[in-house]
Design a protein around this motif. Structure first.
Motif, PDB file in Angstrom:
ATOM      1  N   GLY A 147       5.648  32.314 -51.683  1.00  0.00           N
ATOM      2  CA  GLY A 147       4.834  33.149 -52.878  1.00  0.00           C
ATOM      3  C   GLY A 147       5.750  34.653 -52.941  1.00  0.00           C
ATOM      4  O   GLY A 147       5.375  34.978 -54.300  1.00  0.00           O
ATOM      5  N   GLN A 148       6.589  34.961 -52.278  1.00  0.00           N
ATOM      6  CA  GLN A 148       7.277  36.110 -52.495  1.00  0.00           C
ATOM      7  C   GLN A 148       8.367  36.115 -53.606  1.00  0.00           C
ATOM      8  O   GLN A 148       8.608  37.002 -54.255  1.00  0.00           O
ATOM      9  CB  GLN A 148       7.998  36.708 -51.346  1.00  0.00           C
ATOM     10  N   HIS A 149       8.576  34.812 -54.026  1.00  0.00           N
ATOM     11  CA  HIS A 149       9.765  34.740 -55.119  1.00  0.00           C
ATOM     12  C   HIS A 149       9.113  33.727 -55.898  1.00  0.00           C
ATOM     13  O   HIS A 149       9.756  33.043 -56.327  1.00  0.00           O
ATOM     14  CB  HIS A 149      11.140  34.501 -54.397  1.00  0.00           C
ATOM     15  N   SER A 150       7.845  33.723 -56.141  1.00  0.00           N
ATOM     16  CA  SER A 150       7.267  32.617 -56.796  1.00  0.00           C
ATOM     17  C   SER A 150       7.451  32.700 -58.291  1.00  0.00           C
ATOM     18  O   SER A 150       7.259  31.880 -59.198  1.00  0.00           O
ATOM     19  CB  SER A 150       5.586  32.526 -56.739  1.00  0.00           C
ATOM     20  N   ASP A 151       7.975  34.003 -58.811  1.00  0.00           N
ATOM     21  CA  ASP A 151       8.059  33.955 -60.016  1.00  0.00           C
ATOM     22  C   ASP A 151       9.271  33.055 -60.831  1.00  0.00           C
ATOM     23  O   ASP A 151       9.597  33.086 -61.930  1.00  0.00           O
ATOM     24  CB  ASP A 151       8.339  35.412 -60.730  1.00  0.00           C
ATOM     25  N   SER A 152      10.008  32.412 -59.907  1.00  0.00           N
ATOM     26  CA  SER A 152      10.874  31.477 -60.355  1.00  0.00           C
ATOM     27  C   SER A 152      10.200  29.921 -60.577  1.00  0.00           C
ATOM     28  O   SER A 152      10.839  29.179 -61.113  1.00  0.00           O
ATOM     29  CB  SER A 152      12.085  31.480 -59.232  1.00  0.00           C
ATOM     30  N   TYR A 153       9.035  29.813 -60.031  1.00  0.00           N
ATOM     31  CA  TYR A 153       8.742  28.587 -60.256  1.00  0.00           C
ATOM     32  C   TYR A 153       8.119  28.318 -61.490  1.00  0.00           C
ATOM     33  O   TYR A 153       7.721  29.100 -62.437  1.00  0.00           O
ATOM     34  CB  TYR A 153       7.520  28.290 -59.150  1.00  0.00           C
ATOM     35  N   LEU A 154       7.747  27.120 -61.957  1.00  0.00           N
ATOM     36  CA  LEU A 154       7.355  26.472 -63.210  1.00  0.00           C
ATOM     37  C   LEU A 154       5.812  26.985 -63.361  1.00  0.00           C
ATOM     38  O   LEU A 154       4.982  26.881 -62.165  1.00  0.00           O
ATOM     39  CB  LEU A 154       7.343  24.848 -63.015  1.00  0.00           C
ATOM     40  N   GLU A 155       5.293  27.403 -64.385  1.00  0.00           N
ATOM     41  CA  GLU A 155       3.930  27.639 -64.764  1.00  0.00           C
ATOM     42  C   GLU A 155       3.217  26.309 -65.183  1.00  0.00           C
ATOM     43  O   GLU A 155       2.046  25.978 -64.566  1.00  0.00           O
ATOM     44  CB  GLU A 155       3.731  28.697 -65.308  1.00  0.00           C
ATOM     45  N   ARG A 176      -5.771  30.676 -73.278  1.00  0.00           N
ATOM     46  CA  ARG A 176      -6.462  30.182 -72.094  1.00  0.00           C
ATOM     47  C   ARG A 176      -5.674  30.055 -70.905  1.00  0.00           C
ATOM     48  O   ARG A 176      -5.762  30.340 -69.707  1.00  0.00           O
ATOM     49  CB  ARG A 176      -7.164  28.748 -72.491  1.00  0.00           C
ATOM     50  N   LEU A 177      -4.349  29.639 -71.409  1.00  0.00           N
ATOM     51  CA  LEU A 177      -3.132  29.450 -70.264  1.00  0.00           C
ATOM     52  C   LEU A 177      -3.034  30.795 -69.540  1.00  0.00           C
ATOM     53  O   LEU A 177      -2.825  31.079 -68.464  1.00  0.00           O
ATOM     54  CB  LEU A 177      -2.022  28.866 -70.877  1.00  0.00           C
ATOM     55  N   LYS A 178      -2.862  31.694 -70.591  1.00  0.00           N
ATOM     56  CA  LYS A 178      -2.359  33.116 -69.982  1.00  0.00           C
ATOM     57  C   LYS A 178      -3.529  33.795 -69.162  1.00  0.00           C
ATOM     58  O   LYS A 178      -3.249  34.269 -68.444  1.00  0.00           O
ATOM     59  CB  LYS A 178      -2.288  34.096 -71.286  1.00  0.00           C
ATOM     60  N   ASP A 179      -4.816  33.139 -69.591  1.00  0.00           N
ATOM     61  CA  ASP A 179      -5.902  33.605 -68.870  1.00  0.00           C
ATOM     62  C   ASP A 179      -5.755  33.096 -67.406  1.00  0.00           C
ATOM     63  O   ASP A 179      -5.854  33.886 -66.461  1.00  0.00           O
ATOM     64  CB  ASP A 179      -7.354  33.199 -69.478  1.00  0.00           C
ATOM     65  N   ILE A 180      -5.605  31.756 -67.378  1.00  0.00           N
ATOM     66  CA  ILE A 180      -5.625  31.075 -65.862  1.00  0.00           C
ATOM     67  C   ILE A 180      -4.443  31.818 -65.239  1.00  0.00           C
ATOM     68  O   ILE A 180      -4.538  32.019 -63.955  1.00  0.00           O
ATOM     69  CB  ILE A 180      -5.541  29.523 -66.196  1.00  0.00           C
ATOM     70  N   LEU A 181      -3.189  31.806 -65.917  1.00  0.00           N
ATOM     71  CA  LEU A 181      -2.233  32.330 -65.230  1.00  0.00           C
ATOM     72  C   LEU A 181      -2.105  33.818 -64.851  1.00  0.00           C
ATOM     73  O   LEU A 181      -1.335  34.197 -64.003  1.00  0.00           O
ATOM     74  CB  LEU A 181      -0.932  31.905 -66.070  1.00  0.00           C
ATOM     75  N   ALA A 182      -2.957  34.573 -65.378  1.00  0.00           N
ATOM     76  CA  ALA A 182      -2.820  36.131 -65.174  1.00  0.00           C
ATOM     77  C   ALA A 182      -3.225  36.587 -63.711  1.00  0.00           C
ATOM     78  O   ALA A 182      -3.898  35.760 -63.029  1.00  0.00           O
ATOM     79  CB  ALA A 182      -3.802  36.820 -65.968  1.00  0.00           C
TER      80      ALA A 182
END
Ligand code: HAM
Length: 420
Positions: free
Chosen positions: A320-328, A414-420
């Motif tokens: 989780g600490q470096h999750s911004d590298s994963y695919l959304e 919608r995707l932005k909402d879910i991913l926020a």
């Protein structure tokens, strides 16, 4: 042909590279918070810079440098450290003519020909900082607080900060005499290297790891007792400031560091759990170095962190600490006849800042779901017969497995909402 990275070097493959990016982001952001700007220097320099800067009796210069002649017979060396390089750049560009102090950080590969082992490499990466133009003890404390702040941010609170003062050239001369007198009776028992160090630079003997040398110098005099008034006051100021800021330290008069340029404050950070190479970082003041390299008389201080050792200490970094590298988002496309439409959808997602990908190897829908899972996607956007004909998309949450339909126009919000 040897299909192997050279001894003491390594590759960083995904997903490990994501951990590196995470740590690099933290160190950069923290340095910026403290007012530092980035400097990038070449990875090789004229050999003389290190001989003069780092010191020609140090292990780094006598044993560990990657030195070569170029085609014009110039002696060049792959940089073994970053401080001398920053000093060279400071002088070459006369940066000292501007606003003081100058606060630089760097992050890049260094090279030392040493015996590789856990945490010790021949090519390794250092994140370092250098500050030029102030001799304030509060700055020493601030530099140390940057180092400990980085470790705290990374969740590495279990470090030991070792602190010493190695004095100025005046008090070091007095200390040198005391040390020589102490070692003289045991001189015969010193290793071959220390026999030479005894002549040229006896402080280096303190740093020797050979057991017989350690025994020979046992009970050696404490440098604190030789510090001049200015150096004692400076050291007291650093210690007081660290204490006021809640930074614990261990006074360690064995700490002389492996490079010759240090004056006054010297420090090292150890994380014992990572094993024999427990020093994750080290640094100190070098008030004479700029002048010694041909620049003005200007104080300096800095440190470098060994990134490999930091990563070793962070072995249990949670994903989780470096999750911004994963695919959304993974776009699951049922039929290749919609490949060009799919590429347009991906383009929309990426332009909206959503990390998205799809399959290019003709997998079935079931296999695409598995692939999406492997890539760590949070949401799968389904593009099947119904969706394409009806002008909508089906979104599947990969954690709850719940599905919902969304119109083509609403897809991004919608995707932005879910991913926020
Ligand atoms: P250093 O203590 O030689 O200092 O290196 C700093 C850190 O780099 C060490 O604490 C260690 O974590 C890492 N390191 C050194 N050698 C290796 C290696 N062979 N493999 C892996 N990691 C290694 C300096 O380099 C100074 N320039 C620091 C400094 C900056 N002092 C003032 N300003």
């Amino acid at each position: 042909m040897q299909l192997k990275a050279p001894r003491g070097t390594y590759d960083i493959l995904p997903p490990d590279s994501q951990k590196w990016q995470y740590v690099e982001k933290i160190v950069r952001e923290t340095a910026r918070l403290f007012g530092y700007s980035e400097i990038r220097t070449p990875i090789f320099e004229y050999t003389e810079l290190f001989e003069r800067g780092v010191g020609d009796t140090t292990d780094i210069v006598t044993k560990e440098m990657y030195t070569f002649q170029d085609k014009a017979n110039r002696s060049l060396t792959l940089r073994p450290e970053g401080t001398a390089c920053c000093v060279r750049a400071l002088i070459e560009h006369s940066v000292y003519g501007g606003v003081m102090p100058i606060k630089w950080y760097y992050n890049g590969p260094m090279f030392r020909y040493d015996r590789p082992q856990t945490g010790r490499f021949r090519q390794f990466q250092q994140f370092g900082v250098e500050v030029f133009g102030s001799n304030s003890p509060y700055l020493d404390a601030e530099v140390i607080m940057l180092l400990t702040g980085i470790l705290e941010k990374l969740g590495l609170g279990d470090f030991e900060l070792h602190l010493n003062s190695v004095g100025c050239p005046i008090c070091r001369e007095i200390y040198r005499d005391k040390l020589l007198a102490h070692i003289a009776p045991a001189r015969e028992r010193l290793c071959a290297d220390c026999q030479q160090r005894y002549e040229k630079n006896p402080l280096r003997v303190i740093d020797c790891k050979v057991e017989s040398c350690r025994e020979a110098i046992a009970g050696f005099p404490n440098i604190f007792d030789s510090l001049c008034t200015d150096c004692s006051q400076h050291y007291a100021g650093v210690k007081a400031s660290l204490t006021q800021n809640g930074i614990d330290y261990i006074q360690d008069h064995n700490l002389v560091r492996g490079l010759d340029y240090y004056t006054n404050t010297a420090f090292e950070i150890h994380i014992p759990k990572i094993g024999a190479q427990s020093a994750v970082g080290g640094g100190g003041r070098y008030n004479g170095l700029v002048k010694q390299c041909g620049g003005p008389d200007m104080p300096g201080i800095g440190f470098a962190l060994g990134m490999e050792r930091l990563l070793l200490a962070l072995d249990n970094l949670t994903e989780g600490q470096h999750s911004d590298s994963y695919l959304e988002v993974f776009l699951a496309v049922q039929d290749e006849k919609w490949a060009s439409q799919a590429l347009k959808v991906l383009d929309r997602l990426r332009k909206a800042g959503i990390r998205a990908d799809r399959d290019y190897n003709g997998r079935s829908m079931k296999a695409q779901m598995k692939y999406a899972d492997k890539l760590g996607a949070c949401i799968v956007v389904l593009m099947g017969e119904n969706e394409v004909n009806g002008g909508f998309f089906t979104l599947r949450d990969m954690v709850s497995r719940e599905q919902q339909e969304v119109s083509a126009e609403d897809l991004i919000p919608r995707l932005k909402d879910i991913l926020a």
